[in-house]
Motif scaffolding. Structure first.
Motif, PDB file in Angstrom:
ATOM      1  N   CYS A 219       1.014  -6.123  -2.003  1.00 55.56           N
ATOM      2  CA  CYS A 219       1.468  -6.099  -3.396  1.00 55.56           C
ATOM      3  C   CYS A 219       2.646  -5.134  -3.467  1.00 55.56           C
ATOM      4  O   CYS A 219       2.538  -3.977  -3.058  1.00 55.56           O
ATOM      5  CB  CYS A 219       0.335  -5.645  -4.309  1.00 55.56           C
ATOM      6  SG  CYS A 219       0.851  -5.379  -6.028  1.00 55.56           S
ATOM      7  N   PHE A 221       3.926  -3.546  -5.812  1.00 63.97           N
ATOM      8  CA  PHE A 221       3.849  -2.471  -6.793  1.00 63.97           C
ATOM      9  C   PHE A 221       2.765  -1.447  -6.467  1.00 63.97           C
ATOM     10  O   PHE A 221       2.986  -0.248  -6.602  1.00 63.97           O
ATOM     11  CB  PHE A 221       3.640  -3.051  -8.193  1.00 63.97           C
ATOM     12  CG  PHE A 221       4.737  -3.984  -8.613  1.00 63.97           C
ATOM     13  CD1 PHE A 221       6.037  -3.530  -8.753  1.00 63.97           C
ATOM     14  CD2 PHE A 221       4.481  -5.326  -8.846  1.00 63.97           C
ATOM     15  CE1 PHE A 221       7.066  -4.379  -9.129  1.00 63.97           C
ATOM     16  CE2 PHE A 221       5.497  -6.199  -9.228  1.00 63.97           C
ATOM     17  CZ  PHE A 221       6.794  -5.728  -9.367  1.00 63.97           C
ATOM     18  N   LYS A 236      -2.597 -10.218  -7.860  1.00 60.92           N
ATOM     19  CA  LYS A 236      -1.529 -10.076  -8.847  1.00 60.92           C
ATOM     20  C   LYS A 236      -2.022 -10.367 -10.261  1.00 60.92           C
ATOM     21  O   LYS A 236      -1.530  -9.795 -11.237  1.00 60.92           O
ATOM     22  CB  LYS A 236      -0.365 -11.005  -8.496  1.00 60.92           C
ATOM     23  CG  LYS A 236       0.499 -10.516  -7.347  1.00 60.92           C
ATOM     24  CD  LYS A 236       1.659 -11.475  -7.119  1.00 60.92           C
ATOM     25  CE  LYS A 236       2.595 -10.943  -6.052  1.00 60.92           C
ATOM     26  NZ  LYS A 236       3.724 -11.878  -5.801  1.00 60.92           N
ATOM     27  N   THR A 240      -2.019  -4.414 -12.786  1.00 64.61           N
ATOM     28  CA  THR A 240      -1.265  -4.137 -14.013  1.00 64.61           C
ATOM     29  C   THR A 240       0.010  -3.341 -13.766  1.00 64.61           C
ATOM     30  O   THR A 240       0.758  -3.070 -14.707  1.00 64.61           O
ATOM     31  CB  THR A 240      -2.152  -3.352 -14.999  1.00 64.61           C
ATOM     32  OG1 THR A 240      -2.577  -2.134 -14.361  1.00 64.61           O
ATOM     33  CG2 THR A 240      -3.373  -4.157 -15.404  1.00 64.61           C
ATOM     34  N   TYR A 242       3.806  -2.447 -12.599  1.00 62.37           N
ATOM     35  CA  TYR A 242       5.122  -3.034 -12.367  1.00 62.37           C
ATOM     36  C   TYR A 242       6.094  -1.975 -11.852  1.00 62.37           C
ATOM     37  O   TYR A 242       7.296  -2.201 -11.797  1.00 62.37           O
ATOM     38  CB  TYR A 242       5.669  -3.672 -13.649  1.00 62.37           C
ATOM     39  CG  TYR A 242       4.937  -4.945 -14.014  1.00 62.37           C
ATOM     40  CD1 TYR A 242       5.295  -6.162 -13.446  1.00 62.37           C
ATOM     41  CD2 TYR A 242       3.861  -4.904 -14.888  1.00 62.37           C
ATOM     42  CE1 TYR A 242       4.620  -7.328 -13.768  1.00 62.37           C
ATOM     43  CE2 TYR A 242       3.162  -6.063 -15.210  1.00 62.37           C
ATOM     44  CZ  TYR A 242       3.555  -7.274 -14.645  1.00 62.37           C
ATOM     45  OH  TYR A 242       2.871  -8.425 -14.948  1.00 62.37           O
ATOM     46  N   HIS A 243       5.539  -0.822 -11.506  1.00 67.70           N
ATOM     47  CA  HIS A 243       6.331   0.267 -10.932  1.00 67.70           C
ATOM     48  C   HIS A 243       5.352   1.182 -10.207  1.00 67.70           C
ATOM     49  O   HIS A 243       4.132   1.114 -10.420  1.00 67.70           O
ATOM     50  CB  HIS A 243       7.081   1.033 -12.029  1.00 67.70           C
ATOM     51  CG  HIS A 243       6.185   1.611 -13.078  1.00 67.70           C
ATOM     52  ND1 HIS A 243       5.431   2.765 -12.897  1.00 67.70           N
ATOM     53  CD2 HIS A 243       5.897   1.186 -14.336  1.00 67.70           C
ATOM     54  CE1 HIS A 243       4.744   3.029 -13.979  1.00 67.70           C
ATOM     55  NE2 HIS A 243       4.999   2.089 -14.871  1.00 67.70           N
ATOM     56  N   TYR A 300      15.498  -1.765  -9.938  1.00 70.26           N
ATOM     57  CA  TYR A 300      14.919  -2.410 -11.109  1.00 70.26           C
ATOM     58  C   TYR A 300      15.576  -3.764 -11.373  1.00 70.26           C
ATOM     59  O   TYR A 300      16.794  -3.918 -11.259  1.00 70.26           O
ATOM     60  CB  TYR A 300      15.087  -1.514 -12.345  1.00 70.26           C
ATOM     61  CG  TYR A 300      14.653  -2.168 -13.643  1.00 70.26           C
ATOM     62  CD1 TYR A 300      13.300  -2.293 -13.954  1.00 70.26           C
ATOM     63  CD2 TYR A 300      15.604  -2.676 -14.531  1.00 70.26           C
ATOM     64  CE1 TYR A 300      12.892  -2.905 -15.133  1.00 70.26           C
ATOM     65  CE2 TYR A 300      15.202  -3.290 -15.719  1.00 70.26           C
ATOM     66  CZ  TYR A 300      13.852  -3.406 -16.007  1.00 70.26           C
ATOM     67  OH  TYR A 300      13.459  -4.019 -17.155  1.00 70.26           O
ATOM     68  N   PHE A 303      11.776  -8.342 -13.151  1.00 66.37           N
ATOM     69  CA  PHE A 303      10.402  -8.516 -12.682  1.00 66.37           C
ATOM     70  C   PHE A 303       9.691  -7.189 -12.424  1.00 66.37           C
ATOM     71  O   PHE A 303       8.493  -7.171 -12.172  1.00 66.37           O
ATOM     72  CB  PHE A 303      10.392  -9.356 -11.400  1.00 66.37           C
ATOM     73  CG  PHE A 303      10.985 -10.720 -11.574  1.00 66.37           C
ATOM     74  CD1 PHE A 303      10.301 -11.705 -12.270  1.00 66.37           C
ATOM     75  CD2 PHE A 303      12.237 -11.022 -11.063  1.00 66.37           C
ATOM     76  CE1 PHE A 303      10.843 -12.965 -12.441  1.00 66.37           C
ATOM     77  CE2 PHE A 303      12.790 -12.280 -11.221  1.00 66.37           C
ATOM     78  CZ  PHE A 303      12.094 -13.262 -11.928  1.00 66.37           C
ATOM     79  N   GLY A 304      10.412  -6.071 -12.429  1.00 65.25           N
ATOM     80  CA  GLY A 304       9.785  -4.781 -12.218  1.00 65.25           C
ATOM     81  C   GLY A 304      10.617  -3.858 -11.347  1.00 65.25           C
ATOM     82  O   GLY A 304      11.810  -4.116 -11.096  1.00 65.25           O
ATOM     83  N   HIS A 306      11.160  -2.409  -7.739  1.00 63.93           N
ATOM     84  CA  HIS A 306      10.854  -2.833  -6.377  1.00 63.93           C
ATOM     85  C   HIS A 306      11.132  -1.700  -5.384  1.00 63.93           C
ATOM     86  O   HIS A 306      12.187  -1.051  -5.434  1.00 63.93           O
ATOM     87  CB  HIS A 306      11.691  -4.069  -6.008  1.00 63.93           C
ATOM     88  CG  HIS A 306      11.561  -5.181  -7.012  1.00 63.93           C
ATOM     89  ND1 HIS A 306      10.469  -6.018  -7.070  1.00 63.93           N
ATOM     90  CD2 HIS A 306      12.379  -5.569  -8.021  1.00 63.93           C
ATOM     91  CE1 HIS A 306      10.618  -6.886  -8.048  1.00 63.93           C
ATOM     92  NE2 HIS A 306      11.778  -6.633  -8.652  1.00 63.93           N
TER      93      HIS A 306
END
Length: 469
Positions: A219, A221, A236, A240, A242-243, A300, A303-304, A306
């Protein structure tokens, strides 16, 4: 991948063909290049492009032997499994009795000037056309076509401990016993993180059941590892994040930095260390991540955030190290991100009013990155000096160190490495030649992304007064 030669390492073996059973751990033998071996054999020509290698392990696959080899005088990230047809049995060298244990303990190459290991005697290279082409310097691109087969490796030892530190304590790698042999071998064939698939360079102690999978999935994140894409999709749906967990302490345009406490976010810190171990040979593994802070750099998009790379540092360092471990993931190398990580670590040192230095020994790619950053930063300071009246501009080593937060010893070694220090009229002076200035201007043109100190939202903490962190 090869160095053509006509004699064995020490000339002690003649042209005698040994049976395959004589090839065992510790033997040295020429290995033919992948790029030329199949073509030459298909054309009925005896291969001529080969490289000396040491046999680390062997296994039986489809009634044939496969051998895991380490190429002599090359970095360990290039180690691989080879089939028996790629070995030149006529030049096989059996290990000497007194060197059987020491051959296991020998590193692939010295990682920095702090650790020097004399290479074994061998004929001078005449031709290199394969193994040295990729991952020679600071960066590489992820590979997918080459690498070791996905056949399960021998059972791995108990998972070692893991830490954020790159430093190898004395006596921690003795080179004795089967565990050392196993940890010298890559155990993961391919790893998928976000939109990238990466081929690991070194051993990483993921669970043994994952080593038999052709690809392990992470994953991007929370860095949780699973064995299939379906498992990742189920994860996924529940994840929860995204960072990275922790506090965002820097953001400018698409670049962000997050500070992660190894005690508060233990699972993420441990997963991050497992990822780093795949690309860092000198990383020590301990499960105690509590004494470390992790500074994760991300990119950034919609989608979040990375993962690009990270560095870790001790909360309390007796040597005032500002970096314990540093890594830029292979897909993001050769893009200037390594220098951003280094620059950010020194910006934090400036806010702490300290001079810092990375832990030693540095990896080979880390040493190149740090030397490049130190030279560019010091030259940038020197070129911005203004002289008064007829006096040329002047600056002491201490002043350079205070202005850059680079430790004095690193400033001196960098100036000496660039051959800028000259002895003139009873004193040492710094001479900037046209060649050095031209090289500096070309390198600074490529360095388009810089850290803006105004965007850092961070206050230093005195961890000595915070109990057990």
């Amino acid at each position: 991948m090869s160095m053509a030669s006509s004699s064995p390492l020490d000339g002690s073996q003649g042209s005698v063909s040994y049976p395959m059973d004589c090839v065992f751990e510790g033997c040295k033998i020429p290995v033919y290049s992948t790029s030329t071996w199949s073509k030459q054999v298909a054309n009925g020509v005896h291969p001529v492009d080969w490289t000396w290698a040491e046999v680390v392990s062997k296994r039986r696959v489809n009634n044939k032997w496969d051998f895991y080899v380490h190429y002599v005088n090359f970095n360990k990230r290039l180690d691989e499994w080879v089939c028996e047809d790629r070995l030149d049995l006529e030049q096989l060298q059996l290990p000497r009795k007194e060197s059987k244990v020491s051959s296991l303990a020998r590193n692939s190459r010295p990682s920095s000037p702090d650790v020097q290991t004399p290479p074994p005697p061998m004929p001078p290279p005449k031709k290199i056309n394969g193994i040295g082409r990729k991952r020679k310097h600071e960066s590489v691109e992820p590979e997918s076509a080459e690498g070791s087969p996905s056949t399960p490796l021998p059972e791995t030892p108990p998972v070692p401990h893991m830490t954020g530190s790159l430093h190898v304590p004395s006596g921690s790698r003795t080179g004795h016993g089967p565990e050392d042999v196993i940890t010298r071998m890559k155990n993961i064939n391919m790893v998928e993180l976000g939109r990238f698939r990466m081929k690991p360079w070194y051993f990483s102690p993921y669970p043994q059941e994952l080593t038999s999978e052709p690809v392990i999935y992470l994953c991007e994140f929370c860095l949780k590892y699973v064995k299939s894409m379906k498992c990742l999709e189920r994860h996924k749906a529940k994840c929860t994040l995204y960072h990275p967990p922790g506090n965002e302490i820097y953001r400018k345009e698409s670049i962000s930095f997050f500070e992660i406490d190894g005690r508060k976010n233990k699972a993420y810190a441990q997963n991050l260390c497992l990822v780093a171990k795949m690309f860092l040979d000198h990383k020590t593994l301990y499960y105690d991540t509590d004494p470390f802070l992790f500074y994760v750099m991300t990119e950034y998009d919609e989608f979040g955030f990375h993962l690009v790379g990270y560095f870790s540092k001790e909360k309390e360092s007796s040597e005032d190290y500002n970096v314990a471990c540093i890594l830029t993931l292979p897909p993001f190398q050769r893009k200037g991100y390594g220098k951003i990580l280094i620059e950010f670590s020194y910006e934090l040192s400036k806010l702490e009013s300290k001079s810092g230095s990375p832990e030693k020994p540095l990896s080979d790619l880390g040493l190149l990155s740090y030397r490049s950053y130190w030279s560019q930063t010091i030259l940038e300071i020197l070129l911005n000096l203004d002289g008064q009246d007829d006096n040329p501009p002047s600056m002491t080593i201490n002043e350079i160190s205070e202005k850059t937060s680079i430790r004095k010893e690193d400033v001196v070694s960098t100036l000496q490495n660039m051959n800028l220090v000259q002895y003139y009229k009873g004193q040492y002076i710094i001479c900037l030649t046209k060649e050095v200035l031209d090289r500096h201007s070309r390198s600074m043109v490529k360095r388009k992304i810089r850290i803006d100190s105004q965007c850092i939202k961070w206050n230093p903490k005195d961890w000595s007064k915070r109990g057990k962190w």
